[in-house]
Design a protein around this motif. Structure first.
Motif, PDB file in Angstrom:
ATOM      1  N   CYS A  37      34.182  42.045  42.059  1.00 55.00           N
ATOM      2  CA  CYS A  37      33.206  42.318  42.702  1.00 55.00           C
ATOM      3  C   CYS A  37      31.873  41.962  41.948  1.00 55.00           C
ATOM      4  CB  CYS A  37      33.266  44.136  43.193  1.00 55.00           C
ATOM      5  SG  CYS A  37      34.411  44.580  44.441  1.00 55.00           S
ATOM      6  N   CYS A  38      30.751  41.446  42.684  1.00 52.57           N
ATOM      7  CA  CYS A  38      29.870  40.902  41.846  1.00 52.57           C
ATOM      8  C   CYS A  38      28.923  42.042  41.138  1.00 52.57           C
ATOM      9  CB  CYS A  38      28.928  40.106  42.854  1.00 52.57           C
ATOM     10  SG  CYS A  38      27.584  39.350  42.042  1.00 52.57           S
ATOM     11  N   PHE A  40      26.049  41.459  40.223  1.00 53.58           N
ATOM     12  CA  PHE A  40      24.536  41.170  40.245  1.00 53.58           C
ATOM     13  C   PHE A  40      24.096  41.724  41.699  1.00 53.58           C
ATOM     14  CE2 PHE A  40      25.881  37.763  37.456  1.00 53.58           C
ATOM     15  CZ  PHE A  40      24.915  38.084  36.434  1.00 53.58           C
ATOM     16  N   HIS A  41      25.145  42.230  42.442  1.00 58.70           N
ATOM     17  CA  HIS A  41      24.691  42.963  43.840  1.00 58.70           C
ATOM     18  C   HIS A  41      25.835  43.916  44.072  1.00 58.70           C
ATOM     19  CE1 HIS A  41      27.329  39.999  45.733  1.00 58.70           C
ATOM     20  NE2 HIS A  41      26.866  40.678  46.940  1.00 58.70           N
ATOM     21  N   ASN A  42      25.423  45.101  45.120  1.00 58.38           N
ATOM     22  CA  ASN A  42      26.392  45.832  45.312  1.00 58.38           C
ATOM     23  C   ASN A  42      27.394  45.230  46.432  1.00 58.38           C
ATOM     24  OD1 ASN A  42      25.615  47.836  43.650  1.00 58.38           O
ATOM     25  ND2 ASN A  42      23.992  48.465  45.171  1.00 58.38           N
ATOM     26  N   GLU A  43      28.842  45.137  46.340  1.00 59.89           N
ATOM     27  CA  GLU A  43      29.430  44.558  47.509  1.00 59.89           C
ATOM     28  C   GLU A  43      31.058  45.381  47.153  1.00 59.89           C
ATOM     29  OE1 GLU A  43      30.178  40.507  46.996  1.00 59.89           O
ATOM     30  OE2 GLU A  43      31.162  40.868  45.234  1.00 59.89           O
ATOM     31  N   CYS A  59      28.819  33.270  42.841  1.00 59.59           N
ATOM     32  CA  CYS A  59      28.780  34.607  43.694  1.00 59.59           C
ATOM     33  C   CYS A  59      28.383  33.980  44.890  1.00 59.59           C
ATOM     34  CB  CYS A  59      27.936  35.761  43.349  1.00 59.59           C
ATOM     35  SG  CYS A  59      28.073  37.208  44.749  1.00 59.59           S
ATOM     36  N   CYS A  62      25.408  36.454  46.744  1.00 58.47           N
ATOM     37  CA  CYS A  62      24.163  36.409  46.305  1.00 58.47           C
ATOM     38  C   CYS A  62      23.700  35.108  45.716  1.00 58.47           C
ATOM     39  CB  CYS A  62      23.745  37.642  45.389  1.00 58.47           C
ATOM     40  SG  CYS A  62      24.483  37.669  43.680  1.00 58.47           S
ATOM     41  N   ALA A  64      24.484  34.232  42.566  1.00 58.08           N
ATOM     42  CA  ALA A  64      24.337  34.176  41.204  1.00 58.08           C
ATOM     43  C   ALA A  64      25.217  33.122  40.765  1.00 58.08           C
ATOM     44  CB  ALA A  64      24.680  35.598  40.661  1.00 58.08           C
ATOM     45  N   ASP A  74      21.385  36.818  31.597  1.00 60.33           N
ATOM     46  CA  ASP A  74      21.080  37.676  32.993  1.00 60.33           C
ATOM     47  C   ASP A  74      21.940  38.919  33.062  1.00 60.33           C
ATOM     48  OD1 ASP A  74      19.874  35.309  33.473  1.00 60.33           O
ATOM     49  OD2 ASP A  74      21.036  34.651  35.173  1.00 60.33           O
ATOM     50  N   GLN A  75      22.998  38.893  32.643  1.00 63.58           N
ATOM     51  CA  GLN A  75      23.598  40.231  32.808  1.00 63.58           C
ATOM     52  C   GLN A  75      23.612  40.936  31.498  1.00 63.58           C
ATOM     53  OE1 GLN A  75      26.685  41.750  31.579  1.00 63.58           O
ATOM     54  NE2 GLN A  75      26.653  43.275  33.371  1.00 63.58           N
TER      55      GLN A  75
END
Length: 617
Positions: A37-38, A40-43, A59, A62, A64, A74-75
């Protein structure tokens, strides 16, 4: 601090991306990749993938995307140098010491990027203003929508020598010259705008930063397209237009398409095909091909259907050959004559392009088709030229396994067309006796003939022939076609045959001294030694006291007789079947002629194998 591209590439290569990301994200194996699950965004459904082999994550939700360094910045939120230092420590690499000159270059590059970005905004404003009316009309005529115009950042450079220079005066003339935006003439004259009266197309790097421009003239004049010169930001031979947009699209579609120019890329994107890139006014370079291979194993080259476009595809193929590896090649789309991708999607939409893209042509197919059509092949010399050109392509391949496959592929195609072409004519014309029809007598088939026709060339005779060729390589070139036709069934002898024919057709006056190093390089030295020392039949080619001319004569006769027998047997079978349906003189004449030829070949083989020096007649 000097961080060269080589250092950063080595750092990425030593960092196992899945292990790095797996420290903070739960990963699942997905074939050759990992998914999660990414972060960088909710999924709820995994759409984040990590590819260790290619060294990137992506991803599909999104978009990414990045490598190990990008993950840390970035993370983890680390500054670039801190990210590099942490990764280097884990990888056991020493970060280079600070370099004032490198720091100065980095600061200068930052200023150039800022100047290019400001220039891009200003050019877009000019396109939207009064001065850009003609350019907007041109875009409308080309079918470019407003959405596409904004997505690709079209702009307009007014026909003025100083408007851009004045608009960006805060950066200073030296910076604008270094960025390629101004031209500095020799002498005392003032620098002036490089692009004037042109529709402007920004060229971006993989991170989406403007690094150069391409300008299309709207009225008459040359050149029709003008690109920025090479600068500290822009290397024409390494850059691909639209790479920043095509890379994520290519990861989704699994393909990347190479076309000739800006407008082809833009037309395909407007039609829904976003994974297209283009070189920048030059032939595709080795560096650009390497970039393409980072995106997909087999990029598709789609050049115009005219002669220039097809020549460009062959130049690209030849540049790729030394770098081919298993699973890494090129494919080709040939467009209808006189059309480019822009024409195709305008007339038939995306469906027209996809219909051609269903089955692109492989690299070996493209080379074969090009060389086969290069000249008429109606003479032995022309066919030998075809073989030589094909072999030259295969020899250019660096990877040994791939190179051998290309040799075998070209050999098989060549032999399928030219390896069995012979004309069987009796030495004396047949005249039937008066008052009757000649009936061909039935004759028992000898053991030699039965072996040749049922099991291919007799293995002992085949070894003897190749032993003779090893000692007398001057026989190879004049009889290459017959040697190619021998039905061997022995992989070692087949490899030896390929090497001998290649040498015979490419090296004038081939002798043993020239041949032996070629055999050693091909790994055939042991086989050659064994054949030369163990095949001592009565055949004159292996008798030490035989006259060299007789040796070469008998060797040639043996090869021709062995090669002709399977064809004669097939022709006899066909003629016999015809005889059951037809009983005219022509059929009897054909059958008689073929049997006479078969008897002659059989007699030659028997005599030569027994060592009869008069076998040649």
């Amino acid at each position: 601090m000097t961080l060269t591209p080589q250092f950063l590439d080595e750092l990425r290569a030593r960092t196992l991306l899945s292990a790095l990301i797996g420290k903070s994200v739960k990963l699942q194996r997905a074939g050759r990749e990992f998914k999660a699950c990414c972060p960088f965004h909710n999924e709820k459904t995994p759409s984040f993938y990590i590819n260790d082999e290619k060294g990137f994550y992506h991803c599909f939700g999104c978009s990414a995307h990045g490598d190990a360094i990008r993950w840390m910045t970035d993370q983890r939120g680390l500054p670039f140098m801190d990210a590099v230092k942490e990764l280097a420590q884990t990888a056991g690499m020493e970060v280079p010491a600070p370099d004032p000159q490198a720091q100065e270059r980095a600061e200068r590059a930052t200023g150039l990027h800022a100047a290019m970005e400001r220039a891009q905004h200003w050019l877009e404003e000019q396109l939207a203003g009064i001065d850009g009316a003609e350019a907007r009309t041109y875009l409308k005529k080309r079918g470019i929508s407003d959405k596409t115009r904004k997505a690709f950042g079209f702009g307009f450079a007014p026909d003025s020598r100083g408007r851009l220079k004045a608009a960006l005066k805060d950066f200073g003339e030296d910076t604008l010259i270094e960025a390629g935006l101004l031209i500095a003439p020799e002498g005392e004259r003032e620098p002036y705008d490089r692009f004037r009266g042109r529709l402007m197309i920004p060229i971006r790097d993989q991170r989406g930063r403007v690094i150069a421009f391409g300008g299309r003239i709207l009225g008459s004049g040359e050149p029709k397209y003008l690109n920025s010169p090479d600068t500290p930001l822009f290397d024409k031979g390494r850059t691909l237009y639209n790479l920043d947009r095509a890379a994520p699209a290519a990861r989704k579609s699994g393909r990347v398409i190479v076309v000739e120019g800006y407008m082809d890329v833009i037309a395909l994107a407007q039609a829904g095909i976003e994974e297209a890139v283009a070189p920048l006014g030059t032939a595709l370079t080795e560096m650009q091909i390497e970039r393409l291979w980072r995106m997909t194993e087999t990029p598709i080259l789609c050049f115009d259907g005219d002669n220039a476009g097809q020549k460009a595809s062959i130049r690209a193929a030849e540049r790729a050959l030394p770098h081919l590896e298993p699973g890494r090649s090129l494919r080709f789309l040939t467009l209808p004559a006189g059309q480019d991708p822009d024409d195709l999607v305008k007339s038939g939409g995306r469906q027209a392009f996809e219909a051609l893209a269903v089955s692109p042509e492989g690299l070996a197919d493209r080379l074969w088709r090009h060389e086969h059509a290069a000249e008429p092949l109606d003479t032995p010399e022309a066919r030998a030229g075809l073989r030589r050109r094909l072999n030259a392509h295969a020899k250019a391949i660096g990877d040994g396994d791939v190179r051998e496959q290309y040799f075998a592929e070209f050999r098989e195609r060549f032999d399928a067309l030219y390896g069995q072409r012979r004309d069987f004519r009796p030495q004396q014309p047949f005249r039937p006796r008066p008052g009757g029809r000649w009936q061909p007598p039935e004759r028992p088939v000898s053991g030699i003939a039965r072996t040749v026709s049922q099991e291919g060339t007799d293995p002992a005779m085949a070894r003897l022939v190749f032993a003779g060729l090893l000692d007398h390589p001057s026989v190879i070139a004049p009889h290459a076609e017959a040697i190619s036709a021998l039905q061997l069934g022995d992989p070692a002898l087949e490899q030896l045959r390929t090497t001998l024919i290649d040498a015979g057709l490419t090296i004038p006056h081939l002798d043993r001294a020239l041949l032996d190093p070629i055999l050693a390089a091909a790994g055939l030295e042991t086989l050659a030694k064994r054949l030369r020392t163990t095949n001592r039949l009565a055949f004159s080619a292996k008798r030490s006291n035989a006259d060299p001319d007789i040796i070469r004569r008998d060797l040639a006769l043996t090869i021709e007789a062995l090669a002709i027998r399977p064809e004669l047997d097939a022709a006899l079978a066909a003629a016999t079947a015809r005889l059951e349906r037809e009983t005219d003189d022509d059929v009897f004449e054909e059958l008689r002629r073929l049997r006479a030829a078969r008897d002659e070949a059989e007699a030659r083989l028997a005599a030569l194998k027994q060592g009869d020096d008069d076998a040649g007649g």
